[in-house]
Motif scaffolding. Structure first.
Motif, PDB file in Angstrom:
ATOM      1  N   PHE A   1       0.871  -1.174   0.000  1.00 11.21           N
ATOM      2  CA  PHE A   1       0.000   0.000   0.000  1.00 11.21           C
ATOM      3  C   PHE A   1       0.911   1.227   0.000  1.00 11.21           C
ATOM      4  N   ILE A   2       0.730   2.105  -0.981  1.00 11.50           N
ATOM      5  CA  ILE A   2       1.509   3.342  -1.070  1.00 11.50           C
ATOM      6  C   ILE A   2       0.536   4.499  -0.924  1.00 11.50           C
ATOM      7  N   PHE A   3       0.806   5.362   0.057  1.00  7.09           N
ATOM      8  CA  PHE A   3      -0.050   6.521   0.317  1.00  7.09           C
ATOM      9  C   PHE A   3       0.655   7.767  -0.191  1.00  7.09           C
ATOM     10  N   GLU A   4      -0.091   8.599  -0.916  1.00  9.73           N
ATOM     11  CA  GLU A   4       0.498   9.845  -1.397  1.00  9.73           C
ATOM     12  C   GLU A   4      -0.520  10.971  -1.408  1.00  9.73           C
ATOM     13  N   ASN A   5       0.018  12.166  -1.281  1.00  9.94           N
ATOM     14  CA  ASN A   5      -0.788  13.378  -1.373  1.00  9.94           C
ATOM     15  C   ASN A   5      -1.154  13.545  -2.847  1.00  9.94           C
ATOM     16  N   ALA A   6      -2.451  13.609  -3.154  1.00 11.03           N
ATOM     17  CA  ALA A   6      -2.898  13.671  -4.549  1.00 11.03           C
ATOM     18  C   ALA A   6      -2.498  14.980  -5.221  1.00 11.03           C
ATOM     19  N   LEU A   7      -2.410  16.062  -4.463  1.00  5.24           N
ATOM     20  CA  LEU A   7      -2.075  17.364  -5.040  1.00  5.24           C
ATOM     21  C   LEU A   7      -0.588  17.487  -5.336  1.00  5.24           C
ATOM     22  N   THR A   8       0.245  17.091  -4.390  1.00  4.88           N
ATOM     23  CA  THR A   8       1.690  17.275  -4.544  1.00  4.88           C
ATOM     24  C   THR A   8       2.395  16.050  -5.103  1.00  4.88           C
ATOM     25  N   GLY A   9       1.767  14.863  -5.008  1.00  8.39           N
ATOM     26  CA  GLY A   9       2.410  13.634  -5.435  1.00  8.39           C
ATOM     27  C   GLY A   9       3.401  13.098  -4.417  1.00  8.39           C
ATOM     28  N   GLU A  10       3.521  13.768  -3.261  1.00 10.18           N
ATOM     29  CA  GLU A  10       4.459  13.333  -2.227  1.00 10.18           C
ATOM     30  C   GLU A  10       4.013  11.998  -1.630  1.00 10.18           C
ATOM     31  N   ARG A  11       4.950  11.058  -1.575  1.00 12.65           N
ATOM     32  CA  ARG A  11       4.698   9.769  -0.934  1.00 12.65           C
ATOM     33  C   ARG A  11       4.812   9.983   0.569  1.00 12.65           C
ATOM     34  N   VAL A  12       3.743   9.639   1.312  1.00 16.07           N
ATOM     35  CA  VAL A  12       3.731   9.902   2.750  1.00 16.07           C
ATOM     36  C   VAL A  12       3.822   8.629   3.593  1.00 16.07           C
ATOM     37  N   ASP A  13       3.584   7.458   3.001  1.00 13.86           N
ATOM     38  CA  ASP A  13       3.688   6.211   3.759  1.00 13.86           C
ATOM     39  C   ASP A  13       3.675   5.030   2.797  1.00 13.86           C
ATOM     40  N   VAL A  14       4.310   3.926   3.213  1.00 15.61           N
ATOM     41  CA  VAL A  14       4.303   2.674   2.460  1.00 15.61           C
ATOM     42  C   VAL A  14       4.153   1.536   3.463  1.00 15.61           C
ATOM     43  N   ALA A  15       3.296   0.588   3.146  1.00 17.36           N
ATOM     44  CA  ALA A  15       3.115  -0.589   3.996  1.00 17.36           C
ATOM     45  C   ALA A  15       3.187  -1.830   3.115  1.00 17.36           C
ATOM     46  N   THR A  16       4.002  -2.809   3.532  1.00 19.88           N
ATOM     47  CA  THR A  16       4.100  -4.070   2.797  1.00 19.88           C
ATOM     48  C   THR A  16       4.032  -5.226   3.788  1.00 19.88           C
ATOM     49  N   LYS A  17       3.529  -6.354   3.303  1.00 19.06           N
ATOM     50  CA  LYS A  17       3.467  -7.540   4.146  1.00 19.06           C
ATOM     51  C   LYS A  17       3.278  -8.765   3.255  1.00 19.06           C
ATOM     52  N   SER A  18       3.864  -9.890   3.675  1.00 21.59           N
ATOM     53  CA  SER A  18       3.712 -11.160   2.965  1.00 21.59           C
ATOM     54  C   SER A  18       3.068 -12.179   3.897  1.00 21.59           C
ATOM     55  N   PHE A  19       2.329 -13.112   3.302  1.00 19.65           N
ATOM     56  CA  PHE A  19       1.634 -14.139   4.060  1.00 19.65           C
ATOM     57  C   PHE A  19       2.011 -15.514   3.528  1.00 19.65           C
ATOM     58  N   PRO A  20       2.104 -16.518   4.401  1.00 19.04           N
ATOM     59  CA  PRO A  20       2.432 -17.877   3.952  1.00 19.04           C
ATOM     60  C   PRO A  20       1.284 -18.463   3.126  1.00 19.04           C
ATOM     61  N   PRO A  21       1.564 -19.518   2.380  1.00 19.04           N
ATOM     62  CA  PRO A  21       0.532 -20.141   1.542  1.00 19.04           C
ATOM     63  C   PRO A  21      -0.670 -20.630   2.344  1.00 19.04           C
ATOM     64  N   GLU A  22      -1.836 -20.434   1.749  1.00 22.93           N
ATOM     65  CA  GLU A  22      -3.109 -20.908   2.300  1.00 22.93           C
ATOM     66  C   GLU A  22      -3.942 -21.450   1.146  1.00 22.93           C
ATOM     67  N   PRO A  23      -5.031 -22.164   1.445  1.00 17.94           N
ATOM     68  CA  PRO A  23      -5.903 -22.676   0.375  1.00 17.94           C
ATOM     69  C   PRO A  23      -6.537 -21.524  -0.413  1.00 17.94           C
ATOM     70  N   PRO A  24      -6.973 -21.795  -1.642  1.00 15.94           N
ATOM     71  CA  PRO A  24      -7.666 -20.765  -2.424  1.00 15.94           C
ATOM     72  C   PRO A  24      -8.950 -20.339  -1.723  1.00 15.94           C
ATOM     73  N   GLY A  25      -9.430 -19.141  -2.039  1.00 12.10           N
ATOM     74  CA  GLY A  25     -10.679 -18.666  -1.459  1.00 12.10           C
ATOM     75  C   GLY A  25     -10.742 -17.154  -1.431  1.00 12.10           C
TER      76      GLY A  25
END
Length: 151
Positions: free
Chosen positions: A79-103
């Motif tokens: 997830f990348i958060f940015e100010n729509a007017l200035t284009g400044e990136r204000v935050d980034v969040a990343t995360k990975s999850f182990p394999p699970e069944p489809p759904g």
């Protein structure tokens, strides 16, 4: 007896087609919607749908999706958060999850909107990746806008 031979041959060939279809299955990610929730308490489900975000309050940004195509599928998000007017990136969040069944699943990040985010329109750019060692990874992405108001 002859009658069974063609039936057996057809059944064997269909079995081969079924195997080929299974072997060539692909990972599939289908977005189901995005949501903005205000966090109203300490529990995971203490959420209330929000139309705007206020400085100093906590919010959950969530993407719902369905994933198919393998017995076990790992996912990750950015997830990348940015100010729509200035284009400044204000935050980034990343995360990975182990394999699970489809759904059906969701990927989310919870943030407190800091006072440093000036009131205005912000964008959250999201990307979700599905992976399995036997398949080619698949990505989906999108952009949502939201309004930040003074706290």
């Amino acid at each position: 007896m002859r009658r069974w031979l063609p039936i057996a041959a057809v059944a064997a060939s269909l079995g081969g087609l079924t195997f080929a279809a299974t072997a060539s299955a692909q990972l599939d990610l289908s977005p189901q919607g995005t949501s903005l929730f205000q966090v109203t308490g300490e529990e995971r489900d203490d959420l209330e749908r929000a139309l705007v975000a206020r400085q100093g309050d906590r919010y959950r940004f969530q993407v719902d999706y369905e994933v198919q195509g393998a017995d076990q599928i790992g996912t990750s998000h950015t997830f990348i958060f940015e100010n729509a007017l200035t284009g400044e990136r204000v935050d980034v969040a990343t995360k990975s999850f182990p394999p699970e069944p489809p759904g059906e699943y969701n990927e989310a990040t919870t943030n407190e909107i800091p006072r440093s985010w000036q009131p205005g329109v912000y964008l959250v750019r999201w990307q979700i990746t599905a992976r399995n060692p036997s398949e080619t990874s698949v990505d989906i992405s999108g952009v949502e806008s939201f309004l930040v108001l003074p706290g």
